[in-house]
Design a protein around this motif. Structure first.
Motif, mmCIF file in Angstrom:
data_model
loop_
_atom_site.group_PDB
_atom_site.id
_atom_site.type_symbol
_atom_site.label_atom_id
_atom_site.label_comp_id
_atom_site.label_asym_id
_atom_site.label_seq_id
_atom_site.Cartn_x
_atom_site.Cartn_y
_atom_site.Cartn_z
ATOM 1 N N GLY A 1 1.056 -1.354 -0.141
ATOM 2 C CA GLY A 1 0.027 0.002 -0.199
ATOM 3 C C GLY A 1 0.828 1.150 0.070
ATOM 4 O O GLY A 1 1.976 1.123 0.562
ATOM 5 N N ALA B 1 -5.869 -2.539 3.839
ATOM 6 C CA ALA B 1 -7.052 -3.478 3.069
ATOM 7 C C ALA B 1 -6.758 -4.888 3.845
ATOM 8 O O ALA B 1 -7.790 -5.617 3.825
ATOM 9 C CB ALA B 1 -7.451 -3.442 1.792
ATOM 10 N N GLU C 1 -14.466 -2.076 -7.894
ATOM 11 C CA GLU C 1 -13.377 -1.495 -6.933
ATOM 12 C C GLU C 1 -12.163 -1.960 -7.313
ATOM 13 O O GLU C 1 -11.362 -1.152 -7.174
ATOM 14 C CB GLU C 1 -13.973 -1.900 -5.493
ATOM 15 N N GLU D 1 -2.430 0.547 -3.826
ATOM 16 C CA GLU D 1 -2.723 -0.548 -3.024
ATOM 17 C C GLU D 1 -2.995 -2.231 -3.709
ATOM 18 O O GLU D 1 -3.689 -2.235 -4.569
ATOM 19 C CB GLU D 1 -3.810 -0.357 -1.983
ATOM 20 N N VAL E 1 -6.481 -2.022 -6.450
ATOM 21 C CA VAL E 1 -7.364 -1.312 -6.386
ATOM 22 C C VAL E 1 -7.365 -0.388 -7.400
ATOM 23 O O VAL E 1 -6.272 0.155 -8.015
ATOM 24 C CB VAL E 1 -7.416 -0.734 -5.092
ATOM 25 N N ARG F 1 -10.751 4.166 -5.714
ATOM 26 C CA ARG F 1 -11.715 3.077 -5.009
ATOM 27 C C ARG F 1 -11.016 2.645 -3.711
ATOM 28 O O ARG F 1 -9.932 2.854 -3.679
ATOM 29 C CB ARG F 1 -12.060 2.015 -6.008
ATOM 30 N N ARG F 2 -11.813 1.567 -3.235
ATOM 31 C CA ARG F 2 -11.208 1.156 -2.063
ATOM 32 C C ARG F 2 -11.560 -0.486 -2.262
ATOM 33 O O ARG F 2 -12.480 -0.939 -2.593
ATOM 34 C CB ARG F 2 -11.613 1.479 -0.893
ATOM 35 N N SER G 1 -12.287 -2.779 3.324
ATOM 36 C CA SER G 1 -11.312 -1.724 3.774
ATOM 37 C C SER G 1 -12.037 -0.793 4.973
ATOM 38 O O SER G 1 -12.942 -0.552 4.989
ATOM 39 C CB SER G 1 -10.817 -0.930 2.640
ATOM 40 N N THR G 2 -11.073 -0.558 5.712
ATOM 41 C CA THR G 2 -11.543 0.182 7.005
ATOM 42 C C THR G 2 -10.990 1.784 6.674
ATOM 43 O O THR G 2 -11.080 2.611 7.480
ATOM 44 C CB THR G 2 -10.693 -0.148 8.285
ATOM 45 N N ALA G 3 -10.645 2.150 5.581
ATOM 46 C CA ALA G 3 -9.983 3.461 5.321
ATOM 47 C C ALA G 3 -11.299 4.388 5.432
ATOM 48 O O ALA G 3 -12.463 4.139 4.664
ATOM 49 C CB ALA G 3 -9.573 3.591 3.792
ATOM 50 N N THR H 1 -13.721 7.581 4.232
ATOM 51 C CA THR H 1 -13.930 7.914 2.715
ATOM 52 C C THR H 1 -13.102 8.742 2.180
ATOM 53 O O THR H 1 -12.785 8.333 0.901
ATOM 54 C CB THR H 1 -15.298 8.393 3.120
ATOM 55 N N GLY I 1 -10.162 8.847 2.660
ATOM 56 C CA GLY I 1 -8.664 8.504 2.563
ATOM 57 C C GLY I 1 -7.582 9.216 3.287
ATOM 58 O O GLY I 1 -7.726 9.414 4.460
#
Lengths: 160, 244
Positions: free
Chosen positions: A107, A126, B178, B209, B228, B232-233, B237-239, B241, B243
Motif C-alpha cells: 500500500g 485493506a 472496485e 494498494e 485497487v 476506489r477501495r 477496507s477500513t479506510a 471515505t 482516505g
C-alpha cells in the motif's frame, strides 16, 4: 472468600482485559537504511533520514515492528515526512511479506506538492493481517536548491 | 477421610497461590499442624490408659516399689519418643506438601502462555488465502457496469505490460467496480524472477494498494495481482471515505 478471590478476581480481570487492545509501533527516520547496497547519499539529521545528493532519488527501507498475543489487525500506518522538492515526492510503499520474504500486500503513502512543513499521510491497509513481516520502502527525492526532503517518523497501529 | 491423595491434590491446587506466604502467618494451617500431633498423642495416652485396668494390674506380676517407680519413667520416655516421631512425620508431611505445590506451580508455568516466537507460517498463509478468497468472491459476484469494468481491465492490462517491459505475459485480466485481478506469467529460466518492486513502482494501480499471490509450475512463475482501481477501495477496507 479466599476461593472467591483466587478464582473470581483473575477471571474478572481477564474479562476486563479481553476487549481490543491497541498497540503502536513508533519509529523515526533514523531507523531507515539503504535497501540493498550501501548508498552514500543516504544521510541522517537528528531523527530524520534524507537524500543528501543533488541528482538521483534514493531508496531506503524502514523497519516496522510487530508483537502480538493473538492475531492482530493493522488499523493504521502513519508517515510524517517533509517534501521540499517540487518535482518528486517522498514516496513510501508499505509492504507485508510472508515468512519466506515473498510480497503479499503493498500500500502506498506519498507526499504532495512542496512545502517547508511536514506532511502527515495515513494508510489504512485493506489487509487485516498484523503478524510480522511489515516494512516500509521509501523513495527520497534529491536535494532541491539545497533543500532536503525527509522522513522524520512513522508508526503502525494494531489492535487485538 | 481427609489426608487421601485426592484431598491432598485438591488442597495443593487451592492453596498453590499461597506458597510464598510463611506457614506461621497462616493461623489455620499452623493450628492444623499442631492439632494433628496433639490428637494422636491424646489418643495414644487414652489407649494406654485403658489397658491399665485394675484387672490387668491384678493379673500382672507383683511389682515392688522399684518397679512402681520405673514404670512412669518408661512411659515418659515412650511418650517423648512418640512426640519426636510425630514431629518428624509432621515435618516430612509439610515437606511433601511443599514439594507437591512446587510441582503444581511448575506444571502451571509450563501450561502458561510462552513468549511469542516468529509467526506461524501456516496461520499467516491461511489468513492471506482467506483474504484472497474473499476478493475472488467479490469479483465473481460484482454486478457493476460491464462496460466500465471492461475499460478498467484494458487500462490495467496496459499498466502491467508497461511495468513488466515484456519480461512477463499478462495472460488474464478482469475488473470489478472496485478492483482488478490479473495473472502474469514469466519463465524464470530465461531471465530470472521479475522483481515485484518494479511492478509496484511502475503500475499505478498496483502501487496504490495491491495483494499478491504466486503459483509455480517448474520454472514457470505466475504472479496473481489484485489491485485497487484509482479512487476506489478494496471491499472490507477500513479506510475513511476521504482516505488521506
Amino acid at each position: 472468600m479466599n476461593k472467591l478471590l483466587t478464582f473470581a478476581l483473575p477471571l474478572a480481570l481477564t474479562c476486563v482485559a479481553l476487549p481490543a487492545s491497541s498497540r503502536v509501533y513508533w519509529h523515526t527516520g533514523y531507523d531507515c537504511h539503504h535497501e540493498i547496497q550501501a548508498d552514500a547519499c543516504i544521510s541522517y539529521s537528528g531523527v530524520s533520514v534524507y537524500n543528501g545528493c543533488g541528482s538521483n532519488n534514493a531508496v531506503v527501507v524502514c523497519p516496522i515492528d510487530a508483537s502480538y498475543t493473538n492475531a492482530p489487525t493493522v488499523s493504521q500506518i502513519q508517515l510524517v515526512a517533509t517534501d521540499r522538492n517540487p518535482t518528486f515526492d517522498v514516496d513510501c510503499t508499505v509492504q507485508k511479506v510472508n515468512t519466506s520474504g515473498t510480497l503479499q500486500y503493498s500500500g502506498n503513502m506519498k507526499t504532495s506538492g512542496s512545502s517547508l512543513t511536514p506532511q502527515t499521510k495515513n494508510l489504512f491497509p485493506a489487509t487485516g493481517q498484523g503478524l510480522a513481516g511489515w516494512r516500509m520502502r521509501c523513495t527520497l527525492p534529491a536535494l532541491d536548491a539545497g533543500n532536503v526532503s525527509t522522513v522524520s517518523h512513522y508508526f503502525m497501529q494494531t489492535s487485538e | 477421610m481427609r489426608g487421601g491423595p485426592d484431598d491432598l491434590k485438591g488442597g495443593v491446587l487451592m492453596k498453590a497461590s499461597e506458597l510464598k506466604q510463611p506457614v506461621l502467618q497462616r493461623p489455620g494451617r499452623a493450628l492444623l499442624l499442631l492439632a494433628v500431633p496433639c490428637l494422636v498423642l491424646t489418643g495414644w495416652i487414652a489407649r494406654n490408659s485403658s489397658k491399665e485396668t485394675p484387672a490387668a494390674r491384678s493379673s500382672s506380676p507383683a511389682v515392688g516399689p522399684r518397679s512402681e517407680a520405673t514404670a512412669p519413667d518408661e512411659e515418659l520416655e515412650q511418650l517423648k519418643r512418640s512426640v519426636s516421631a510425630l514431629q518428624q512425620k509432621a515435618v516430612s508431611l509439610e515437606g511433601a506438601v511443599l514439594d507437591a505445590r512446587r510441582a503444581a506451580l511448575a506444571a502451571s508455568a509450563q501450561s502458561a502462555p510462552q513468549p511469542q516466537g516468529p509467526p506461524d507460517p501456516k496461520v499467516d498463509e491461511e489468513m492471506h488465502r482467506e483474504r484472497l478468497a474473499d476478493l475472488d468472491v467479490a469479483l465473481a459476484t460484482d454486478t457493476g457496469d460491464a462496460r466500465d469494468r471492461q475499460v478498467a481491465a484494458r487500462t490495467f492490462q496496459g499498466q502491467l505490460e508497461t511495468a513488466t517491459e515484456g519480461r512477463a505475459r499478462v495472460v488474464d485480466v478482469s475488473c470489478g467496480t472496485e478492483f482488478c485481478k490479473a495473472k502474469l506469467e514469466e519463465d524464470t529460466k530465461v531471465a530470472g524472477e521479475l522483481d515485484t518492486n518494479v511492478l509496484v513502482d511502475k503500475a499505478p494501480w498496483v502501487k496504490a494498494e495491491a495483494f499478491f499471490d504466486y503459483e509455480w509450475e517448474g520454472t514457470l512463475k505466475r504472479t496473481i495481482v489484485y489491485a485497487v482501481r484509482e479512487g476506489r477501495r478494496f471491499p472490507g477496507s477500513t479506510a475513511p471515505t476521504e482516505g488521506q
